[in-house]
Scaffold this motif. Sequence first.
Motif, PDB file in Angstrom:
ATOM      1  N   ASP A  66       0.825  -1.203   0.000  1.00  0.00           N
ATOM      2  CA  ASP A  66       0.000   0.000   0.000  1.00  0.00           C
ATOM      3  C   ASP A  66       0.865   1.261   0.000  1.00  0.00           C
ATOM      4  O   ASP A  66       0.362   2.358   0.249  1.00  0.00           O
ATOM      5  CB  ASP A  66      -0.944   0.020   1.206  1.00  0.00           C
ATOM      6  N   ASP A  67       2.160   1.116  -0.269  1.00  0.00           N
ATOM      7  CA  ASP A  67       3.046   2.274  -0.277  1.00  0.00           C
ATOM      8  C   ASP A  67       2.807   3.103  -1.536  1.00  0.00           C
ATOM      9  O   ASP A  67       2.327   2.593  -2.551  1.00  0.00           O
ATOM     10  CB  ASP A  67       4.513   1.826  -0.210  1.00  0.00           C
ATOM     11  N   PRO A  68       3.136   4.398  -1.522  1.00  0.00           N
ATOM     12  CA  PRO A  68       2.841   5.275  -2.665  1.00  0.00           C
ATOM     13  C   PRO A  68       3.528   4.861  -3.963  1.00  0.00           C
ATOM     14  O   PRO A  68       3.038   5.182  -5.045  1.00  0.00           O
ATOM     15  CB  PRO A  68       3.345   6.645  -2.192  1.00  0.00           C
ATOM     16  N   GLU A  69       4.668   4.164  -3.875  1.00  0.00           N
ATOM     17  CA  GLU A  69       5.403   3.779  -5.070  1.00  0.00           C
ATOM     18  C   GLU A  69       4.596   2.832  -5.965  1.00  0.00           C
ATOM     19  O   GLU A  69       4.877   2.707  -7.160  1.00  0.00           O
ATOM     20  CB  GLU A  69       6.727   3.121  -4.667  1.00  0.00           C
ATOM     21  N   VAL A  70       3.572   2.194  -5.408  1.00  0.00           N
ATOM     22  CA  VAL A  70       2.733   1.296  -6.195  1.00  0.00           C
ATOM     23  C   VAL A  70       2.083   2.043  -7.359  1.00  0.00           C
ATOM     24  O   VAL A  70       1.931   1.507  -8.465  1.00  0.00           O
ATOM     25  CB  VAL A  70       1.652   0.664  -5.288  1.00  0.00           C
ATOM     26  N   PHE A  71       1.721   3.302  -7.125  1.00  0.00           N
ATOM     27  CA  PHE A  71       0.976   4.061  -8.128  1.00  0.00           C
ATOM     28  C   PHE A  71       1.860   4.962  -8.984  1.00  0.00           C
ATOM     29  O   PHE A  71       1.331   5.736  -9.787  1.00  0.00           O
ATOM     30  CB  PHE A  71      -0.084   4.935  -7.432  1.00  0.00           C
ATOM     31  N   ASP A  72       3.188   4.891  -8.824  1.00  0.00           N
ATOM     32  CA  ASP A  72       4.066   5.825  -9.531  1.00  0.00           C
ATOM     33  C   ASP A  72       3.889   5.776 -11.038  1.00  0.00           C
ATOM     34  O   ASP A  72       3.777   6.810 -11.705  1.00  0.00           O
ATOM     35  CB  ASP A  72       5.524   5.555  -9.165  1.00  0.00           C
ATOM     36  N   ALA A  73       3.894   4.581 -11.620  1.00  0.00           N
ATOM     37  CA  ALA A  73       3.808   4.456 -13.077  1.00  0.00           C
ATOM     38  C   ALA A  73       2.481   5.017 -13.590  1.00  0.00           C
ATOM     39  O   ALA A  73       2.443   5.749 -14.587  1.00  0.00           O
ATOM     40  CB  ALA A  73       3.970   2.997 -13.490  1.00  0.00           C
ATOM     41  N   ALA A  74       1.393   4.699 -12.909  1.00  0.00           N
ATOM     42  CA  ALA A  74       0.087   5.201 -13.325  1.00  0.00           C
ATOM     43  C   ALA A  74      -0.002   6.712 -13.145  1.00  0.00           C
ATOM     44  O   ALA A  74      -0.563   7.423 -13.992  1.00  0.00           O
ATOM     45  CB  ALA A  74      -1.012   4.509 -12.522  1.00  0.00           C
ATOM     46  N   LYS A  75       0.564   7.203 -12.055  1.00  0.00           N
ATOM     47  CA  LYS A  75       0.515   8.638 -11.799  1.00  0.00           C
ATOM     48  C   LYS A  75       1.288   9.415 -12.857  1.00  0.00           C
ATOM     49  O   LYS A  75       0.821  10.444 -13.363  1.00  0.00           O
ATOM     50  CB  LYS A  75       1.092   8.928 -10.403  1.00  0.00           C
ATOM     51  N   ASP A  76       2.469   8.915 -13.229  1.00  0.00           N
ATOM     52  CA  ASP A  76       3.248   9.581 -14.271  1.00  0.00           C
ATOM     53  C   ASP A  76       2.541   9.508 -15.623  1.00  0.00           C
ATOM     54  O   ASP A  76       2.559  10.467 -16.399  1.00  0.00           O
ATOM     55  CB  ASP A  76       4.632   8.937 -14.377  1.00  0.00           C
ATOM     56  N   TYR A  77       1.913   8.372 -15.916  1.00  0.00           N
ATOM     57  CA  TYR A  77       1.207   8.219 -17.185  1.00  0.00           C
ATOM     58  C   TYR A  77       0.050   9.223 -17.270  1.00  0.00           C
ATOM     59  O   TYR A  77      -0.136   9.888 -18.307  1.00  0.00           O
ATOM     60  CB  TYR A  77       0.680   6.794 -17.320  1.00  0.00           C
ATOM     61  N   VAL A  78      -0.722   9.348 -16.201  1.00  0.00           N
ATOM     62  CA  VAL A  78      -1.846  10.280 -16.185  1.00  0.00           C
ATOM     63  C   VAL A  78      -1.350  11.719 -16.265  1.00  0.00           C
ATOM     64  O   VAL A  78      -1.933  12.551 -16.976  1.00  0.00           O
ATOM     65  CB  VAL A  78      -2.697  10.055 -14.918  1.00  0.00           C
ATOM     66  N   PHE A  79      -0.266  12.022 -15.563  1.00  0.00           N
ATOM     67  CA  PHE A  79       0.297  13.377 -15.617  1.00  0.00           C
ATOM     68  C   PHE A  79       0.703  13.740 -17.039  1.00  0.00           C
ATOM     69  O   PHE A  79       0.381  14.821 -17.542  1.00  0.00           O
ATOM     70  CB  PHE A  79       1.502  13.470 -14.682  1.00  0.00           C
ATOM     71  N   GLN A  80       1.407  12.833 -17.709  1.00  0.00           N
ATOM     72  CA  GLN A  80       1.847  13.111 -19.075  1.00  0.00           C
ATOM     73  C   GLN A  80       0.664  13.222 -20.035  1.00  0.00           C
ATOM     74  O   GLN A  80       0.686  14.040 -20.959  1.00  0.00           O
ATOM     75  CB  GLN A  80       2.807  12.018 -19.529  1.00  0.00           C
ATOM     76  N   ALA A  81      -0.377  12.417 -19.810  1.00  0.00           N
ATOM     77  CA  ALA A  81      -1.565  12.506 -20.654  1.00  0.00           C
ATOM     78  C   ALA A  81      -2.252  13.858 -20.487  1.00  0.00           C
ATOM     79  O   ALA A  81      -2.658  14.491 -21.476  1.00  0.00           O
ATOM     80  CB  ALA A  81      -2.532  11.367 -20.325  1.00  0.00           C
ATOM     81  N   MET A  82      -2.398  14.335 -19.250  1.00  0.00           N
ATOM     82  CA  MET A  82      -3.012  15.645 -19.021  1.00  0.00           C
ATOM     83  C   MET A  82      -2.138  16.758 -19.585  1.00  0.00           C
ATOM     84  O   MET A  82      -2.650  17.727 -20.155  1.00  0.00           O
ATOM     85  CB  MET A  82      -3.244  15.862 -17.522  1.00  0.00           C
ATOM     86  N   GLU A  83      -0.832  16.618 -19.423  1.00  0.00           N
ATOM     87  CA  GLU A  83       0.090  17.636 -19.924  1.00  0.00           C
ATOM     88  C   GLU A  83       0.049  17.724 -21.438  1.00  0.00           C
ATOM     89  O   GLU A  83       0.167  18.813 -22.012  1.00  0.00           O
ATOM     90  CB  GLU A  83       1.501  17.314 -19.434  1.00  0.00           C
ATOM     91  N   ARG A  84      -0.138  16.597 -22.087  1.00  0.00           N
ATOM     92  CA  ARG A  84      -0.130  16.557 -23.555  1.00  0.00           C
ATOM     93  C   ARG A  84      -1.491  16.914 -24.159  1.00  0.00           C
ATOM     94  O   ARG A  84      -1.564  17.680 -25.127  1.00  0.00           O
ATOM     95  CB  ARG A  84       0.292  15.165 -24.019  1.00  0.00           C
ATOM     96  N   ASP A  85      -2.570  16.402 -23.576  1.00  0.00           N
ATOM     97  CA  ASP A  85      -3.882  16.496 -24.213  1.00  0.00           C
ATOM     98  C   ASP A  85      -4.765  17.617 -23.670  1.00  0.00           C
ATOM     99  O   ASP A  85      -5.563  18.177 -24.420  1.00  0.00           O
ATOM    100  CB  ASP A  85      -4.639  15.163 -24.059  1.00  0.00           C
ATOM    101  N   ALA A  86      -4.660  17.924 -22.390  1.00  0.00           N
ATOM    102  CA  ALA A  86      -5.595  18.865 -21.773  1.00  0.00           C
ATOM    103  C   ALA A  86      -4.966  20.215 -21.439  1.00  0.00           C
ATOM    104  O   ALA A  86      -5.608  21.254 -21.615  1.00  0.00           O
ATOM    105  CB  ALA A  86      -6.192  18.248 -20.505  1.00  0.00           C
ATOM    106  N   PHE A  87      -3.728  20.214 -20.971  1.00  0.00           N
ATOM    107  CA  PHE A  87      -3.156  21.447 -20.437  1.00  0.00           C
ATOM    108  C   PHE A  87      -2.954  22.539 -21.489  1.00  0.00           C
ATOM    109  O   PHE A  87      -3.207  23.714 -21.190  1.00  0.00           O
ATOM    110  CB  PHE A  87      -1.840  21.146 -19.728  1.00  0.00           C
ATOM    111  N   PRO A  88      -2.519  22.230 -22.722  1.00  0.00           N
ATOM    112  CA  PRO A  88      -2.413  23.310 -23.721  1.00  0.00           C
ATOM    113  C   PRO A  88      -3.749  24.008 -23.972  1.00  0.00           C
ATOM    114  O   PRO A  88      -3.804  25.236 -24.094  1.00  0.00           O
ATOM    115  CB  PRO A  88      -1.901  22.578 -24.968  1.00  0.00           C
TER     116      PRO A  88
END
Length: 378
Positions: free
Chosen positions: A229-251
């Motif tokens: 249940d440590d935060p590192e479990v979600f690191d890959a998903a969190k980075d993927y979602v961040f990059q998706a928002m940065e690429r598709d929504a933030f501009p």
Amino acid sequence: MASRTPTPDHGARERLPNLWEVLSRRTLAPVDLFSFYIYMRDVQRSVDYLDFWLDVSQHMSLCRHYVRELRRSVLVSTPDLDKSGSKRSSQILDNIERTSSDQGPSGTQYRDKSADRQTPDQRLSAFLRQDNGTGHSPHNSQGSRHSEGTTPGAEQPPRPSFMTGNSNSPSPNIHSNNSPQNTVARADIRASAEKILYTFLLPGAEREIILPQGILNEITHNIEREGRDDPEVFDAAKDYVFQAMERDAFPGFLRAKALGNIVQPSLMLRLIAGLVSMFGAFWTAFVLLFLNKDRATRCWLILPFTVGIYLLASHQYLLDPLLALAGLSEYTFLSFARIKEPFIRKLLTRRSLICLLSIALIDAALCCLFIFVPGKRL
């Protein structure tokens, strides 16, 4: 790595903010986190991705709060710091708490490249994996009863989860800075991790988001099979979602909020009203021209032409220049708020002046055309 308190840098920023600054609450209206939440909800229709990112960040804060209370309980239950064991326990927990405010989405983006060592978030995850099931919850310690207090400035407290609210309305606690009123048990961390999994990630979940199957399988295996249940479990998903928002929504968000100040319903209303006004202006102009009315009468054409051109220019620029010069930006339809980000205020002021100049030139050209051209009665 030295700990630094995150402070808003909007006063010195002479550029558009990036997504990390918005999510870290280092920006002001109209490019703040609340505005981005509304944009993801009303325009992108993908607010679940932002909620997932925020809930994983909440999970990280919950873990840090747990470790901080555990450290306090160690200090209170063993006040004699001359004991070597107490010193070691305190030092280990103290090192885990030292987090940097310049970390990236999963705490690994700005790691120290001069040495091969773990980041603070990685040390936190490693500690939680070792602590899992050992009964070191602050609830089991005498000192935890006295550990409630204010959260240090370098650490924002856990955010009330968006998962419990309606996805059609932003959470009123999105800017909350209040510390949790109760101590955090290890069971709370486990429940938080499982809730994220069952709400966002599993197939058929209530608010399922689309992730690569490999990432999804790894998270499911780590939580359900390995009991992590440590935060590192979600690191890959969190980075993927961040990059998706940065690429598709933030501009699009910056285009709508940093270069404009009106929302989509207002844009459509202005387009329709502007076209109707221009049709009426041209119809009236030709009628007056072919009835051979005097120029003084034809001067009234200034009104419909000015209104029509203003509304169409607002639609084209995504900007109401008069509202921008007054320092206002539209959050939702007919709901306005002050522009507080200095660079955005200057940028919108410049664009407003350019827009007003364009409106004046086009208006003058059309009015002169229909006022000074000789009329002829048919």
